[in-house]
Each structure stands twice: as structure tokens, then as C-alpha cells.
Scaffold this active site. Structure first.
Site, PDB file in Angstrom:
ATOM      1  N   LYS A   1      -0.411   6.381   3.019  1.00  0.00           N
ATOM      2  CA  LYS A   1       0.718   5.677   3.267  1.00  0.00           C
ATOM      3  C   LYS A   1       1.288   5.415   2.104  1.00  0.00           C
ATOM      4  O   LYS A   1       2.618   5.052   2.135  1.00  0.00           O
ATOM      5  CB  LYS A   1       0.238   4.328   3.905  1.00  0.00           C
TER       6      LYS A   1
ATOM      7  N   THR B   1      -1.085  -2.101   6.172  1.00  0.00           N
ATOM      8  CA  THR B   1      -1.143  -1.671   4.745  1.00  0.00           C
ATOM      9  C   THR B   1      -1.686  -2.214   3.679  1.00  0.00           C
ATOM     10  O   THR B   1      -1.066  -3.317   3.350  1.00  0.00           O
ATOM     11  CB  THR B   1       0.407  -1.147   4.455  1.00  0.00           C
TER      12      THR B   1
ATOM     13  N   LYS C   1       5.971  -5.587  -1.148  1.00  0.00           N
ATOM     14  CA  LYS C   1       4.415  -5.656  -1.216  1.00  0.00           C
ATOM     15  C   LYS C   1       3.878  -4.271  -1.388  1.00  0.00           C
ATOM     16  O   LYS C   1       2.970  -3.979  -2.089  1.00  0.00           O
ATOM     17  CB  LYS C   1       4.060  -6.274  -0.020  1.00  0.00           C
TER      18      LYS C   1
END
Length: 290
Positions: free
Chosen positions: A172, A97, A240
Site C-alpha cells: 500500500k 492503512t 498520514k
């Protein structure tokens, strides 16, 4: 069968690479901590290499699952990077990701070398990786995706191409935005039930069968009520990811007020020492406010 390389053997990559072996693929691995790669080969066979480049040499497909934008650049670029070892016509599949910007950046470099690049971030957590039931959202060239999909299916429950390069990463982001709101809402519902003197498990048994039901509710409410937060995706990694989401939202002019608020709640969880707790620890934050 195609020859594969897998770069990054963390909690997700380790079982994913194992599923490739189970599907009959010849797999070579690389991990920054060599002991992990050695342990993987003892368990699954195959071989491990000292650099990403060595692992990628001779591979038809190179999969990565590392930490962040900088980690991805480091395993792709340079004399010891995967791109230096890959042959023209081979396909790079990134399960990390990361930002859509670094995806497009590396995709352009790959294409300049005659390589194909598919961004393919994953959802489903450690349990999904171990069971081979991940949701995989992909971006990139259609032909490259069609060639890579049968290999990716070794650890996928669903695998779909959403659009051109970067589309998988943007999808995502939508996934993480939805999860952040759901976990906070579930935490508040359980917190409210406790304060009202209700049996949280009984409440969930009823409301999970209606419009309030969700994967998070079904799979996390018990551990949340038991004050166990060692399951699934860590808060540090969620922050993150949410940082990537908020930066992209600023770029596109999208409004994400709930996501921004939940990100700050996770920051508070980190201050509580919960950076490695799973994302459902938002509930623990509410309990600690008492």
C-alpha cells in the site's frame, strides 16, 4: 455462510460491510459513532454492538477499517477490543492503512491468542468501495489468506497475497508513493496547458490515449479543471499515509525525493484550508500560486 464482524463504518467501511451482507454473510458492526452503526443496520440489516469485543464475539472473520495505528490498537486490544471477543481459529482482516510495524505487533499478539491476522489495505477510493471494486493487497499466513479471500471478494476487484505479515501494508505504501507522483505530474500538465492557453480537456483527450494516460487523468482531470475537489481521498489522510511511507523509507534506506516534495505540497494545501479536499487539489495549489 461465515459470520462476520465489521469494525469502522467510514466512507470505505460502510459500503464494504454492506457488500458482505449482499454476499449472504451474517454481519455485525461496530462504529465509534453509534448513530452511524444504527443507520447501517437500518439500511442493511444485521446488528450493531456497543464495543468491538461484542461485535467480534462469535464471528469467524473480523474486518476493520479505521483511521490510523492508534485507532487500530484501540479496537484490537484491551478488555473491550476485538481480540478479547474472538475465538481461537478465527481470522482478523485489517483494511486500515497503517504502518507495517503496528501490523506485525498486532499480528504477534493475535497469534499468541490462537488467532490469524491478515493485513489487507485497500485502494480504489470511495467509488471502489461503493461498487465493490477495490484492489486489496494482503500480507500474512498463506492458509489464513486462502480462508479469508472468498469473503474479501465481496468487495474486491483484485485480491492478492504479497507475502508475510506487513507485506500488504508495504505494498500500500508503494501504491501511495506512485499516486503522489502521478497526481503532481497531472496537476503540472494541466497547469502548463492552462498557462499556454490550451483547452485542458482537449489536451487530455489526446494525451490520455498515449503513454501519459492514467486512472488519475481519466477520472480526475474534469473535476480538477472545474475546481471541484470533493471527490475521493482527502488530503489529511494522504499526508498520514505519506508520513508512513517516508518513515518506512528512512528505515529501509530507500530514497523518495519526489514523495517527500509532494508531501510538502500537500502540507501547503492544508494551510490553504484544504485538508478535506481530495488529493487532486494539488492542481488548486498551482492555480493559487499565480
Amino acid at each position: 455462510m461465515p459470520i462476520c464482524a465489521f469494525i469502522g463504518l467510514g466512507v470505505m467501511g460502510y459500503p464494504m460491510a454492506g457488500h458482505l451482507v449482499a454476499a449472504g454473510h451474517d454481519v455485525t458492526v461496530y462504529n465509534r459513532t453509534g448513530a452511524k452503526a444504527e443507520a447501517w443496520t437500518k439500511e442493511h440489516g444485521g446488528r450493531f454492538c456497543a464495543t468491538p469485543r461484542e461485535a467480534a464475539e462469535g464471528a469467524d472473520y473480523v474486518m476493520t477499517c479505521v483511521g490510523n495505528d492508534d485507532d487500530l490498537r484501540s479496537v484490537c486490544l484491551g478488555a473491550d477490543g476485538t481480540f478479547a471477543g474472538m475465538a481461537a481459529g478465527s481470522i482478523f482482516v485489517d483494511h486500515t492503512t497503517v504502518s507495517s510495524d503496528v501490523t506485525r505487533e498486532l499480528c504477534a499478539v493475535a497469534e499468541g491468542l490462537g488467532l490469524s491476522f491478515v493485513d489487507a489495505p485497500i485502494s480504489g477510493g470511495q467509488a471502489g468501495a461503493e461498487s465493490g471494486q477495490l484492489s486489496i493487497m494482503c500480507g500474512g499466513d498463506m492458509d489464513a489468506f486462502r480462508r479469508a479471500e472468498p469473503v474479501i471478494q465481496a468487495y474486491a476487484r483484485i485480491c492478492r497475497r504479497i507475502g508475510e505479515s506487513g507485506s500488504g501494508q508495504l505494498t500500500k505504501m508503494a501504491n501511495q508513493i506512485a499516486i503522489a507522483g502521478l497526481v503532481q505530474a497531472l496537476s503540472e500538465a494541466l497547469h502548463f496547458a492552462e498557462k499556454a492557453g490550451l483547452d485542458g480537456r482537449a489536451v487530455v483527450e489526446v494525451i490520455s490515449q498515449g503513454a501519459a494516460g492514467s486512472w488519475q487523468m481519466s477520472n480526475r482531470h474534469e473535476t480538477m479543471l472545474d475546481d471541484h475537489f470533493e471527490h475521493g481521498f482527502a488530503v489529511d489522510w494522504m499526508r498520514k499515509d505519506l508520513g508512513i511511507c517516508l518513515a518506512a523509507a528512512n528505515q529501509f534506506g530507500a530514497s523518495l525525493p519526489v514523495t517527500a516534495l509532494v508531501d510538502q505540497f500537500y502540507k501547503e494545501v492544508q494551510k490553504m484550508g484544504g485538508g478535506r479536499w481530495d488529493t487532486s487539489s494539488l492542481f488548486k495549489r498551482l492555480r493559487e500560486l499565480d
